[in-house]
Scaffold this motif. Structure first.
Motif, short mmCIF file in Angstrom:
data_model
loop_
_atom_site.label_atom_id
_atom_site.label_comp_id
_atom_site.label_asym_id
_atom_site.label_seq_id
_atom_site.Cartn_x
_atom_site.Cartn_y
_atom_site.Cartn_z
N VAL A 105 5.88 -4.82 -4.82
CA VAL A 105 6.48 -3.93 -3.82
C VAL A 105 5.58 -3.87 -2.59
N LEU A 106 4.28 -3.71 -2.82
CA LEU A 106 3.34 -3.63 -1.69
C LEU A 106 3.33 -4.93 -0.90
N LYS A 107 3.39 -6.06 -1.59
CA LYS A 107 3.40 -7.34 -0.88
C LYS A 107 4.66 -7.47 -0.03
N ALA A 108 5.80 -7.08 -0.58
CA ALA A 108 7.05 -7.16 0.18
C ALA A 108 6.99 -6.26 1.42
N LEU A 109 6.46 -5.06 1.25
CA LEU A 109 6.33 -4.14 2.38
C LEU A 109 5.32 -4.65 3.40
N TYR A 110 4.29 -5.32 2.93
CA TYR A 110 3.29 -5.89 3.84
C TYR A 110 3.87 -7.07 4.62
N VAL A 111 4.58 -7.95 3.94
CA VAL A 111 5.17 -9.13 4.59
C VAL A 111 6.21 -8.71 5.63
N ASP A 112 6.96 -7.63 5.34
CA ASP A 112 7.99 -7.15 6.26
C ASP A 112 7.42 -6.23 7.35
N ASP A 113 6.10 -6.13 7.44
CA ASP A 113 5.40 -5.32 8.45
C ASP A 113 5.73 -3.83 8.36
N VAL A 114 6.03 -3.36 7.16
CA VAL A 114 6.24 -1.93 6.96
C VAL A 114 4.88 -1.26 6.71
N LEU A 115 4.03 -1.94 5.94
CA LEU A 115 2.68 -1.44 5.66
C LEU A 115 1.65 -2.38 6.28
N GLU A 116 0.59 -1.78 6.81
CA GLU A 116 -0.50 -2.56 7.39
C GLU A 116 -1.64 -2.65 6.40
N GLU A 117 -2.39 -3.72 6.52
CA GLU A 117 -3.48 -4.02 5.60
C GLU A 117 -4.49 -2.88 5.51
N GLU A 118 -4.89 -2.33 6.65
CA GLU A 118 -5.92 -1.30 6.65
C GLU A 118 -5.49 -0.07 5.85
N PHE A 119 -4.21 0.30 5.91
CA PHE A 119 -3.73 1.46 5.18
C PHE A 119 -3.68 1.18 3.67
N ILE A 120 -3.29 -0.03 3.30
CA ILE A 120 -3.24 -0.38 1.88
C ILE A 120 -4.63 -0.35 1.28
N VAL A 121 -5.59 -0.97 1.95
CA VAL A 121 -6.96 -1.02 1.44
C VAL A 121 -7.56 0.38 1.38
N GLU A 122 -7.35 1.19 2.40
CA GLU A 122 -7.87 2.56 2.41
C GLU A 122 -7.26 3.38 1.27
#
Length: 158
Positions: A105-122
């Motif tokens: 789910v996170l990867k799909a949201l990341y690929v679709d530019d819904v979630l940014e890397e910095e927010f996921i890592v934090e």
């Protein structure tokens, strides 16, 4: 500061009662990371007698875009931490079976530019150090976060 009438039908009326400052925007970034920052959102919100977070959210909904507002700096930002928290609460606590699919789910949201890397890592780092660190969600998300961090370090090396 130049004020303008609120509402398109009243734009020529010099004595119209309801006014707000003209919106000042600033384009930041390029490509997929392009963002529009509304520099004077606090002033606009004061003129409308609403919190700046509300006006930011309204513009985001009307334009179909992500929006966020930082109370400390008075700049617009988005609701990514809320989305990640909701995923954590549902998949980590309410539905342990779904915890296995969180990385996808996170990867799909990341690929679709819904979630940014910095927010996921934090979010991941806070989760590991917080009271919910024993949830299976963190073990399942770890490979994805490791991939994000390694992809970042490779792009910095180029």
């Amino acid at each position: 500061m130049a004020l303008q009438n609120i509402g398109a039908g009243n734009k020529d009326d010099a004595f119209y009662r309801y006014k707000m400052p003209r919106m000042i925007t600033k384009i930041e970034g390029r490509g997929n990371g392009i963002k529009t920052n509304i520099v004077n959102m606090v002033d606009i919100a004061k003129a409308l007698a609403r919190p700046a977070s509300y006006t930011t959210k309204y513009f985001g909904c009307e334009l179909g875009a992500q929006s966020k507002f930082d109370e400390k700096t008075g700049t617009s930002h988005g609701s990514q931490p809320l989305l990640l928290h909701a995923i954590e609460m549902f998949c980590g606590k309410m539905s342990p079976e779904a915890a296995k699919e969180v990385a996808l789910v996170l990867k799909a949201l990341y690929v679709d530019d819904v979630l940014e890397e910095e927010f996921i890592v934090e979010w991941y780092e806070k989760g590991l150090s917080g009271g919910n660190r024993n949830l299976p969600i963190w073990k399942n998300v770890k490979p994805f976060v490791d991939w994000l961090q390694s992809a970042e370090s490779e792009s910095e090396g180029e």
